[in-house]
Write an enzyme that holds these catalytic residues in place. Structure first.
Site, PDB file in Angstrom:
ATOM      1  N   CYS A 153      -9.043  -2.680  -5.281  1.00 39.02           N
ATOM      2  CA  CYS A 153      -8.091  -1.642  -5.810  1.00 39.02           C
ATOM      3  C   CYS A 153      -7.256  -2.178  -7.003  1.00 39.02           C
ATOM      4  O   CYS A 153      -6.711  -1.322  -7.906  1.00 39.02           O
ATOM      5  CB  CYS A 153      -7.414  -1.149  -4.419  1.00 39.02           C
ATOM      6  SG  CYS A 153      -8.209  -0.988  -3.091  1.00 39.02           S
ATOM      7  N   ASP A 154      -6.778  -3.423  -6.648  1.00 43.82           N
ATOM      8  CA  ASP A 154      -5.795  -3.645  -7.324  1.00 43.82           C
ATOM      9  C   ASP A 154      -5.804  -4.753  -8.605  1.00 43.82           C
ATOM     10  O   ASP A 154      -4.969  -5.271  -9.230  1.00 43.82           O
ATOM     11  CB  ASP A 154      -4.410  -4.052  -6.416  1.00 43.82           C
ATOM     12  CG  ASP A 154      -4.097  -2.918  -5.773  1.00 43.82           C
ATOM     13  OD1 ASP A 154      -4.029  -1.657  -6.103  1.00 43.82           O
ATOM     14  OD2 ASP A 154      -3.678  -3.241  -4.397  1.00 43.82           O
ATOM     15  N   CYS A 191      -6.521  -5.357  -1.204  1.00 45.75           N
ATOM     16  CA  CYS A 191      -7.504  -5.135  -1.622  1.00 45.75           C
ATOM     17  C   CYS A 191      -7.913  -5.542  -3.104  1.00 45.75           C
ATOM     18  O   CYS A 191      -6.997  -4.837  -4.113  1.00 45.75           O
ATOM     19  CB  CYS A 191      -7.426  -3.420  -1.489  1.00 45.75           C
ATOM     20  SG  CYS A 191      -9.011  -2.891  -2.310  1.00 45.75           S
TER      21      CYS A 191
END
Ligand code: NAP
Length: 305
Positions: free
Chosen positions: A134-135, A131
């Site tokens: 997200c990261d 993701c």
């Protein structure tokens, strides 16, 4: 007879449990194979509102679980292997148990497809991610690789150029599956380069220190090489976890549960779906939690009437 059975324990299912429990519905939540869902595969979650310094994914899920239990939700371990949704009351089967229920909330999520090598799983959340939203932020000023040749891979690669100095897209063929417009955008981006006809054989690194590189194999020449990167994003698609509902509930052509516009209602009255199992677009913890809330509120109204 239960008022509500919630299938799945990611942000959608647990939020539905919090709301349903606070509405005195005494919901039963069956956790599934991966208690806490995909967030338990990540480390720091920085974009879930309410945590200025971020929160570890597993801890966030643990807090949601405790919150649901505090209001009286019953949470059990188990994997739902069959459902009967064609007759009311509904029946849900997990392990050797059968539960009869007036309403069902489906929050079984989706699973990112993985390459399937051991080091990928070992370093998941430690330099390997599924993701970018997200990261990506953790890779500021670093070099990273994205695996895949579809729209997701292009989208992630383009997004990651905001942070990374260089993004190598590794694709197993020499043509992309992505739409023309996404291809054009990726080709025009000076930070993105393509490694064609190539697969990842091994992710190098350690859980403490993170990823240090990839061992690659050219599928045409069988030549092996190493690529130094600090991170690997696997973007080869997602599978909604809808196998047990097939033939009973309406799915779209990719297998996601169809819900009515602005609603979590499925085509079966009393069956609601929330989170990634009905959302191929946003796939965020916060949107999953939002639809989990909607599912509980819609189910509560439905039960009342
Ligand atoms: P996808 O279209 O199925 O593409 C998956 C890609 O991963 C393909 O290039 C495939 O290679 C590769 N792949 C699959 N398994 C692999 C493996 N084991 N090892 C290495 N490579 C592997 O999936 P997606 O990109 O997630 O897109 C899913 C759907 O969502 C599509 O309909 C897409 O258009 C849509 N989507 C749209 C947008 C957008 O428009 N902004 C963004 C994201 C997704 P091959 O090409 O060789 O099969």
């Amino acid at each position: 007879m239960r008022n509500m059975v919630i299938i799945g324990s990611g942000p959608a299912g647990l939020t539905a449990a919090v709301y349903a429990a606070r509405a005195n519905l005494f919901p039963l939540l069956i956790e599934g194979k991966e208690p806490g869902g995909q967030l338990t595969l990540t480390t720091l979650v920085e974009n879930y509102p309410g945590f200025a310094e971020g929160i570890m994914g597993p801890q966030l899920m643990d807090e949601m679980r405790k919150q649901a239990m505090r209001f009286g939700a019953e949470i059990v371990k188990g994997f739902v292997h069959a459902v009967k949704l064609k007759e009311h009351p509904f029946r849900v089967y997990y392990g050797d148990d059968e539960v009869v229920t007036k309403s069902v909330v489906i929050s079984t999520g989706s699973s990112a497809k993985l390459i399937g090598i051991e080091s990928e799983m070992q370093l998941m959340g430690h330099g390997v991610s599924t993701c970018a939203t997200c990261d990506g932020f953790f890779f500021r000023g670093k070099e990273i690789a994205v695996v895949g040749g579809g729209d997701s891979a292009m989208e992630e690669a383009i997004f990651l150029t905001k942070f990374a100095t260089k993004v190598s897209v590794i694709h197993r063929r020499d043509t992309l599956r992505a739409s023309k417009i996404m291809q054009d955008r990726a080709f025009a981006n000076p930070k993105i380069l393509f490694v064609w006809n190539t697969v990842v054989e091994d992710v190098l690194g350690a859980r403490q220190a993170g990823v240090s590189g990839l061992r690659l194999r050219n599928v045409k020449t069988q030549e092996l090489s190493e690529l130094n990167v600090d991170g690997l994003f696997v973007a080869i698609g997602h599978n909604p976890n809808t196998e047990i509902f097939r033939g009973q509930i309406q799915l779209d052509d990719r297998g996601y549960i169809k819900t009515q516009p602005n609603s979590t209602r499925t085509h079966i009255p009393g069956v609601f779906a929330c989170g990634d199992v009905q959302d191929p677009v946003f796939r965020q913890a916060i949107t999953a939690a939002g639809t989990g809330c909607m599912a509980a509120m819609e189910a509560e109204k439905w039960l009342e009437h």
